[in-house]
Design an enzyme around this catalytic site. Structure first.
Site, PDB file in Angstrom:
ATOM      1  N   ASP A 102       5.042   0.348   6.717  1.00  0.00           N
ATOM      2  CA  ASP A 102       4.568   0.898   5.452  1.00  0.00           C
ATOM      3  C   ASP A 102       3.803   2.198   5.759  1.00  0.00           C
ATOM      4  O   ASP A 102       2.908   2.197   6.606  1.00  0.00           O
ATOM      5  CB  ASP A 102       3.635  -0.156   4.818  1.00  0.00           C
ATOM      6  CG  ASP A 102       3.305   0.130   3.369  1.00  0.00           C
ATOM      7  OD1 ASP A 102       4.020   0.905   2.737  1.00  0.00           O
ATOM      8  OD2 ASP A 102       2.324  -0.474   2.881  1.00  0.00           O
ATOM      9  N   HIS A 143      -2.364   3.157  -5.481  1.00  0.00           N
ATOM     10  CA  HIS A 143      -2.835   2.205  -4.470  1.00  0.00           C
ATOM     11  C   HIS A 143      -4.209   1.619  -4.822  1.00  0.00           C
ATOM     12  O   HIS A 143      -5.000   2.253  -5.502  1.00  0.00           O
ATOM     13  CB  HIS A 143      -2.918   2.897  -3.103  1.00  0.00           C
ATOM     14  CG  HIS A 143      -1.582   3.237  -2.527  1.00  0.00           C
ATOM     15  ND1 HIS A 143      -1.231   4.499  -2.155  1.00  0.00           N
ATOM     16  CD2 HIS A 143      -0.508   2.460  -2.267  1.00  0.00           C
ATOM     17  CE1 HIS A 143       0.010   4.503  -1.684  1.00  0.00           C
ATOM     18  NE2 HIS A 143       0.477   3.271  -1.738  1.00  0.00           N
ATOM     19  N   GLY A 144      -4.454   0.407  -4.316  1.00  0.00           N
ATOM     20  CA  GLY A 144      -5.796  -0.178  -4.441  1.00  0.00           C
ATOM     21  C   GLY A 144      -5.974  -1.060  -5.661  1.00  0.00           C
ATOM     22  O   GLY A 144      -5.031  -1.365  -6.383  1.00  0.00           O
ATOM     23  N   ILE A 159       3.503  -4.934  -3.092  1.00  0.00           N
ATOM     24  CA  ILE A 159       2.335  -5.639  -3.634  1.00  0.00           C
ATOM     25  C   ILE A 159       1.422  -6.031  -2.480  1.00  0.00           C
ATOM     26  O   ILE A 159       1.804  -6.816  -1.613  1.00  0.00           O
ATOM     27  CB  ILE A 159       2.781  -6.886  -4.430  1.00  0.00           C
ATOM     28  CG1 ILE A 159       3.617  -6.437  -5.642  1.00  0.00           C
ATOM     29  CG2 ILE A 159       1.569  -7.710  -4.871  1.00  0.00           C
ATOM     30  CD1 ILE A 159       4.287  -7.563  -6.397  1.00  0.00           C
ATOM     31  N   ASP A 160       0.236  -5.456  -2.450  1.00  0.00           N
ATOM     32  CA  ASP A 160      -0.728  -5.757  -1.398  1.00  0.00           C
ATOM     33  C   ASP A 160      -2.071  -6.190  -1.984  1.00  0.00           C
ATOM     34  O   ASP A 160      -2.585  -7.266  -1.675  1.00  0.00           O
ATOM     35  CB  ASP A 160      -0.900  -4.523  -0.491  1.00  0.00           C
ATOM     36  CG  ASP A 160      -1.762  -4.818   0.733  1.00  0.00           C
ATOM     37  OD1 ASP A 160      -2.121  -5.990   0.963  1.00  0.00           O
ATOM     38  OD2 ASP A 160      -2.085  -3.874   1.474  1.00  0.00           O
ATOM     39  N   SER A 185       1.296  -1.940   7.726  1.00  0.00           N
ATOM     40  CA  SER A 185       0.793  -0.564   7.668  1.00  0.00           C
ATOM     41  C   SER A 185       0.299  -0.170   9.051  1.00  0.00           C
ATOM     42  O   SER A 185       0.170  -1.024   9.940  1.00  0.00           O
ATOM     43  CB  SER A 185      -0.356  -0.478   6.661  1.00  0.00           C
ATOM     44  OG  SER A 185      -1.434  -1.265   7.121  1.00  0.00           O
ATOM     45  N   GLU A 243       9.409   9.474   0.860  1.00  0.00           N
ATOM     46  CA  GLU A 243       8.595   9.544  -0.369  1.00  0.00           C
ATOM     47  C   GLU A 243       8.525  10.970  -0.900  1.00  0.00           C
ATOM     48  O   GLU A 243       8.318  11.924  -0.160  1.00  0.00           O
ATOM     49  CB  GLU A 243       7.176   9.014  -0.127  1.00  0.00           C
ATOM     50  CG  GLU A 243       6.306   9.123  -1.390  1.00  0.00           C
ATOM     51  CD  GLU A 243       4.995   8.340  -1.355  1.00  0.00           C
ATOM     52  OE1 GLU A 243       4.908   7.339  -0.626  1.00  0.00           O
ATOM     53  OE2 GLU A 243       4.066   8.730  -2.089  1.00  0.00           O
ATOM     54  N   GLY A 286       2.100   0.656  -4.656  1.00  0.00           N
ATOM     55  CA  GLY A 286       0.904   0.457  -5.477  1.00  0.00           C
ATOM     56  C   GLY A 286       1.169  -0.327  -6.751  1.00  0.00           C
ATOM     57  O   GLY A 286       0.709   0.048  -7.824  1.00  0.00           O
ATOM     58  N   ASP A 332       6.264   8.757   5.536  1.00  0.00           N
ATOM     59  CA  ASP A 332       5.585   9.302   4.359  1.00  0.00           C
ATOM     60  C   ASP A 332       5.138  10.734   4.647  1.00  0.00           C
ATOM     61  O   ASP A 332       4.087  10.966   5.232  1.00  0.00           O
ATOM     62  CB  ASP A 332       4.389   8.415   3.995  1.00  0.00           C
ATOM     63  CG  ASP A 332       3.633   8.956   2.791  1.00  0.00           C
ATOM     64  OD1 ASP A 332       4.029  10.013   2.258  1.00  0.00           O
ATOM     65  OD2 ASP A 332       2.645   8.317   2.386  1.00  0.00           O
TER      66      ASP A 332
HETATM   67 ZN   LIG Z   1       2.032   2.564  -0.491  1.00  0.00          ZN
END
Ligand SMILES: [Zn+2]
Length: 332
Positions: A93, A191-192, A278-279, A56, A147, A235, A115
């Site tokens: 990303d 996300h998150g 996947i983060d 990112s 996106e 996400g 994005d």
């Molecule tokens: Zn993302």
């Protein structure tokens, strides 16, 4: 100016074609330090899975672009040394500007995401097209992810209060005008580690939050209009409750954590979805094990003894994803 081929990397073109036909998804795991990239490569070599290493803009600021580039080069060599040369993509990303995408392409990235989902539709089209024109005209073709639709949640520099589902009616126009190689869509992932507010969820007998299901009806609509085209889900961490519990057991506090259940991601992997990001799950696994070691061994002050168990847990997590969720194991 470095081309990704000099680093031994590949773009997403062939990988997505195979994933589409084989009905599985390529894992896209974020990294910004050595332990993470070691765990990703060990897991993907052992499971013989292709992999997308994601960076990112926050990770670039944290780790430095030249260090990241050489870590990706090191990852290619490390995979060979471990005995199996899996295909490796280095992907930006959530690129938020043409200049950032251009800089990444010139530093050896084989794939970038632009994005423009926060912009108006026409501005998104124009910005995405500009990045695509630059990326595709390189000596070595760089792939671009666009996106449409907005994901809720917070992750690094990306945050949005509300999600807006992708409108199936827009996708054909967007893809034909921009010429992107893949498209990230919004069907309810987020996300998150707290992907939904408790009031959006139900609870099971143990009080654990059950999230609303993904909008597979929107995905099916998109598949109908956009034939044979790779779709991306952002996400898509599942936020394993064991890690949340471990973190809280050892002094952390992660209120109202909830992710996307694995059975939904398994279903998505068999569709036109060719890349799953996947983060957060990796962050949770690492934090859980670091907290455990620090609490159980208060006299430990060797960072290797603190980060080593976290790295082992990460590897386990990624192997599980490749084998049991994404279906990418054995596809390299
Ligand atoms: Zn993302």
């Amino acid at each position: 100016m470095t081309s990704y081929k000099e680093l031994g990397l590949v773009n997403t073109k062939e990988l997505f074609k195979k994933a589409f036909e084989g009905k599985y998804a390529i894992p896209a795991y974020n990294f910004n330090n050595m332990e993470q990239i070691q765990a990703i490569i060990q897991a993907c070599v052992e499971t013989k899975s292709p992999v997308i290493l994601q960076v990112s803009s926050g990770a670039r600021k944290y780790a430095n672009k030249n260090i990241l580039k050489n870590m990706a080069k090191g990852a290619v060599e490390y995979a060979k040394e471990l005995g199996y040369a899996i295909p490796i993509v280095l992907h930006l990303d959530h690129g938020d500007s043409f200049d950032l995408c251009k800089d990444c392409i010139e530093t050896g990235f084989s794939s970038v995401m632009i994005d423009g989902s926060h912009l108006s539709y026409d501005e998104n089209v124009a910005l995405t097209r500009k990045v695509v024109d630059f990326a595709h005209s390189q000596k070595d073709y760089v792939t671009v992810e666009g996106e449409l639709g907005v994901l809720a949640g917070v992750e690094d520099d990306v945050s949005s209060e509300h999600s807006h589902y992708t409108q199936p009616g827009e996708v054909i126009d967007f893809v034909s005008k921009t010429k992107v190689d893949s498209l990230a869509i919004s069907i309810g992932t987020s996300h998150g580690r707290a992907k939904f507010k408790p009031e959006q969820c139900t609870r099971d007998a143990n009080g654990i939050l059950i999230p609303p299901p993904l909008r597979f009806d929107i995905l099916e609509e998109i598949e109908k209009v956009l034939k044979d085209f790779p779709i991306v889900l952002h996400g898509s961490s599942s936020v394993p409750i064991e890690y949340v519990h471990m973190i809280e057991k050892y002094g952390g506090k992660l209120t109202d954590s909830v992710g996307i259940p694995e059975d939904q991601l398994r279903r998505a992997s068999k569709s036109a979805v060719c890349k799953i990001n996947i983060d957060s799950d990796g962050r949770l696994a690492m934090t859980a094990l670091i907290r455990k070691v620090l609490v159980e061994k208060p006299d430990e002050f060797d960072p290797r003894k603190i980060l080593g168990p976290a790295r082992d847990e990460l590897k386990k997590l990624y192997m599980h994803k490749n084998q049991n969720v994404l279906g990418s194991a054995g596809q390299a």
